[in-house]
Design a protein around this motif. Structure first.
Motif, PDB file in Angstrom:
ATOM      1  N   VAL A  27       0.838  -1.201   0.000  1.00  0.00           N
ATOM      2  CA  VAL A  27       0.000   0.000   0.000  1.00  0.00           C
ATOM      3  C   VAL A  27       0.869   1.246   0.000  1.00  0.00           C
ATOM      4  CG1 VAL A  27      -1.876  -1.183   1.189  1.00  0.00           C
ATOM      5  CG2 VAL A  27      -0.206   0.090   2.530  1.00  0.00           C
ATOM      6  N   ALA A  28       0.326   2.326  -0.540  1.00  0.00           N
ATOM      7  CA  ALA A  28       1.018   3.615  -0.555  1.00  0.00           C
ATOM      8  C   ALA A  28       0.025   4.722  -0.220  1.00  0.00           C
ATOM      9  CB  ALA A  28       1.648   3.877  -1.922  1.00  0.00           C
ATOM     10  N   LEU A  29       0.472   5.654   0.590  1.00  0.00           N
ATOM     11  CA  LEU A  29      -0.345   6.788   1.023  1.00  0.00           C
ATOM     12  C   LEU A  29       0.311   8.068   0.509  1.00  0.00           C
ATOM     13  CD1 LEU A  29      -2.751   7.714   2.848  1.00  0.00           C
ATOM     14  CD2 LEU A  29      -1.081   7.909   4.715  1.00  0.00           C
ATOM     15  N   ILE A  30      -0.476   8.915  -0.172  1.00  0.00           N
ATOM     16  CA  ILE A  30       0.021  10.149  -0.769  1.00  0.00           C
ATOM     17  C   ILE A  30      -0.480  11.346   0.054  1.00  0.00           C
ATOM     18  CG2 ILE A  30       0.225  11.488  -2.883  1.00  0.00           C
ATOM     19  CD1 ILE A  30       1.219   8.545  -3.088  1.00  0.00           C
ATOM     20  N   LEU A  31       0.440  12.236   0.426  1.00  0.00           N
ATOM     21  CA  LEU A  31       0.128  13.365   1.303  1.00  0.00           C
ATOM     22  C   LEU A  31       0.448  14.676   0.591  1.00  0.00           C
ATOM     23  CD1 LEU A  31       1.880  11.733   4.358  1.00  0.00           C
ATOM     24  CD2 LEU A  31      -0.585  11.907   4.050  1.00  0.00           C
ATOM     25  N   HIS A  32      -0.544  15.542   0.477  1.00  0.00           N
ATOM     26  CA  HIS A  32      -0.389  16.752  -0.328  1.00  0.00           C
ATOM     27  C   HIS A  32       0.296  17.903   0.419  1.00  0.00           C
ATOM     28  CE1 HIS A  32      -3.706  19.068   1.522  1.00  0.00           C
ATOM     29  NE2 HIS A  32      -4.497  18.015   1.400  1.00  0.00           N
ATOM     30  N   ALA A  33       0.573  18.964  -0.324  1.00  0.00           N
ATOM     31  CA  ALA A  33       1.278  20.132   0.213  1.00  0.00           C
ATOM     32  C   ALA A  33       0.362  20.949   1.134  1.00  0.00           C
ATOM     33  CB  ALA A  33       1.795  20.985  -0.942  1.00  0.00           C
ATOM     34  N   HIS A  34       0.888  22.061   1.635  1.00  0.00           N
ATOM     35  CA  HIS A  34       0.242  22.818   2.714  1.00  0.00           C
ATOM     36  C   HIS A  34      -1.161  23.296   2.336  1.00  0.00           C
ATOM     37  CE1 HIS A  34      -0.249  25.403   6.145  1.00  0.00           C
ATOM     38  NE2 HIS A  34       0.957  25.073   6.586  1.00  0.00           N
ATOM     39  N   PRO A  35      -2.147  23.023   3.200  1.00  0.00           N
ATOM     40  CA  PRO A  35      -3.520  23.455   2.932  1.00  0.00           C
ATOM     41  C   PRO A  35      -3.650  24.969   2.779  1.00  0.00           C
ATOM     42  CG  PRO A  35      -3.497  21.813   4.678  1.00  0.00           C
ATOM     43  CD  PRO A  35      -2.062  22.178   4.417  1.00  0.00           C
ATOM     44  N   ARG A  36      -2.833  25.721   3.512  1.00  0.00           N
ATOM     45  CA  ARG A  36      -2.916  27.181   3.433  1.00  0.00           C
ATOM     46  C   ARG A  36      -2.159  27.740   2.227  1.00  0.00           C
ATOM     47  NH1 ARG A  36      -4.164  29.497   8.580  1.00  0.00           N
ATOM     48  NH2 ARG A  36      -5.985  28.359   9.335  1.00  0.00           N
ATOM     49  N   GLY A  37      -1.415  26.886   1.548  1.00  0.00           N
ATOM     50  CA  GLY A  37      -0.660  27.313   0.381  1.00  0.00           C
ATOM     51  C   GLY A  37      -1.238  26.781  -0.920  1.00  0.00           C
ATOM     52  N   GLY A  38      -2.477  26.330  -0.874  1.00  0.00           N
ATOM     53  CA  GLY A  38      -3.121  25.816  -2.076  1.00  0.00           C
ATOM     54  C   GLY A  38      -2.941  24.328  -2.286  1.00  0.00           C
ATOM     55  N   GLY A  39      -2.398  23.623  -1.306  1.00  0.00           N
ATOM     56  CA  GLY A  39      -2.203  22.189  -1.439  1.00  0.00           C
ATOM     57  C   GLY A  39      -3.507  21.416  -1.378  1.00  0.00           C
ATOM     58  N   HIS A  40      -3.617  20.389  -2.219  1.00  0.00           N
ATOM     59  CA  HIS A  40      -4.770  19.492  -2.190  1.00  0.00           C
ATOM     60  C   HIS A  40      -4.381  18.210  -2.922  1.00  0.00           C
ATOM     61  CE1 HIS A  40      -5.653  20.502  -6.423  1.00  0.00           C
ATOM     62  NE2 HIS A  40      -5.421  21.752  -6.080  1.00  0.00           N
ATOM     63  N   MET A  41      -5.252  17.226  -2.883  1.00  0.00           N
ATOM     64  CA  MET A  41      -4.887  15.889  -3.368  1.00  0.00           C
ATOM     65  C   MET A  41      -4.771  15.797  -4.882  1.00  0.00           C
ATOM     66  SD  MET A  41      -8.313  13.583  -2.853  1.00  0.00           S
ATOM     67  CE  MET A  41      -9.894  14.027  -3.577  1.00  0.00           C
ATOM     68  N   ASP A  42      -5.209  16.847  -5.611  1.00  0.00           N
ATOM     69  CA  ASP A  42      -5.174  16.799  -7.066  1.00  0.00           C
ATOM     70  C   ASP A  42      -4.112  17.712  -7.682  1.00  0.00           C
ATOM     71  OD1 ASP A  42      -7.251  14.925  -7.259  1.00  0.00           O
ATOM     72  OD2 ASP A  42      -8.777  16.485  -7.101  1.00  0.00           O
ATOM     73  N   THR A  43      -3.157  18.163  -6.910  1.00  0.00           N
ATOM     74  CA  THR A  43      -2.062  18.951  -7.476  1.00  0.00           C
ATOM     75  C   THR A  43      -1.196  18.037  -8.350  1.00  0.00           C
ATOM     76  OG1 THR A  43      -0.697  18.547  -5.522  1.00  0.00           O
ATOM     77  CG2 THR A  43      -1.988  20.584  -5.560  1.00  0.00           C
TER      78      THR A  43
END
Length: 224
Positions: A27-43
């Motif tokens: 299994v692999a878990l993907i973690l996005h960039a900073h929420p306050r900097g525009g990060g989200h799971m679809d970058t």
């Protein structure tokens, strides 16, 4: 690539999940960039890492931290987001009970969260950390780092200068037999705009080597 909603500590967690190609897939878990900097799971970086592990047959999940997209809750300075990551990993393991090992892959803020998970979860066998924010957060908790992994950084990163990353990561102690590889991507900035392809090549090249080792472990030699 079905949508999933995971019950989280702050309410629902919105994610995208692809099952593995075999019952005992890792299994692999993907973690996005900073929420306050525009990060989200679809970058672009999150999507690329998701596809890399998907193409290798992993069961893979990316998700939005609390307060992002349809995930409930509000930003909590990393503490709540770490809890979100742990919850997502628990969900993955519940749906993949026969998984032999797990990887975490994070971008920027997500890299910091991923490396904290690494210290708390012994089942994590490897990590990919893209643009770890070494000048914004304390990384001394990696003492020592329990799993090998790749740190990828752009030499044109003005948010987290390359020299700062090198200074911090070169001092990280690792357990015996553990290696943290640092890969510099020429011309890339913090978000890897127009440089996702060379980043993917670096990640693929690293996984080509590491996954052979994990899938074909050397037999232990016992002394008589």
């Amino acid at each position: 690539m079905p949508d999933v909603i995971i019950p989280g500590p702050a309410g629902r967690i919105e994610g995208k999940y692809t099952p593995g190609k075999a019952e005992n897939a890792p299994v692999a878990l993907i973690l996005h960039a900073h929420p306050r900097g525009g990060g989200h799971m679809d970058t672009p970086v999150s999507l690329m890492m998701y596809e890399v592990f998907k193409q290798r047959g992993f069961a893979v999940l990316r998700f939005n931290f609390r307060g992002v997209g349809r995930s409930q809750g509000v930003y909590e300075q990393g503490l709540g987001e770490l809890s979100d990551g742990a919850t997502a990993l628990d969900w993955m393991q519940a749906h993949n009970a026969n998984a032999p090992y797990c990887w975490v892959a994070g971008h920027s803020f997500g890299a910091w969260i991923g490396m904290q998970l690494l210290m708390r979860r012994p089942e994590i066998a490897g990590f990919i950390s893209v643009s770890p924010p070494t000048n914004m957060y304390d990384f001394t908790f990696l003492a020592p780092c329990p799993a090998s992994g790749l740190v990828a950084h752009g030499d044109a990163d003005v948010i987290v200068p390359h020299d700062d990353m090198e200074k911090v990561m070169s001092k990280v102690r690792a357990q015996k037999g553990i290696d943290i590889k640092r890969q510099i991507i020429p011309g890339a900035g913090h978000l890897f705009s127009n440089h996702v392809e060379p980043l993917q090549t670096a990640i693929d090249d690293y996984l080509d080597l590491r996954l052979v080792e994990l899938d074909n472990p050397k037999p232990k030699i016992t002394k008589r």
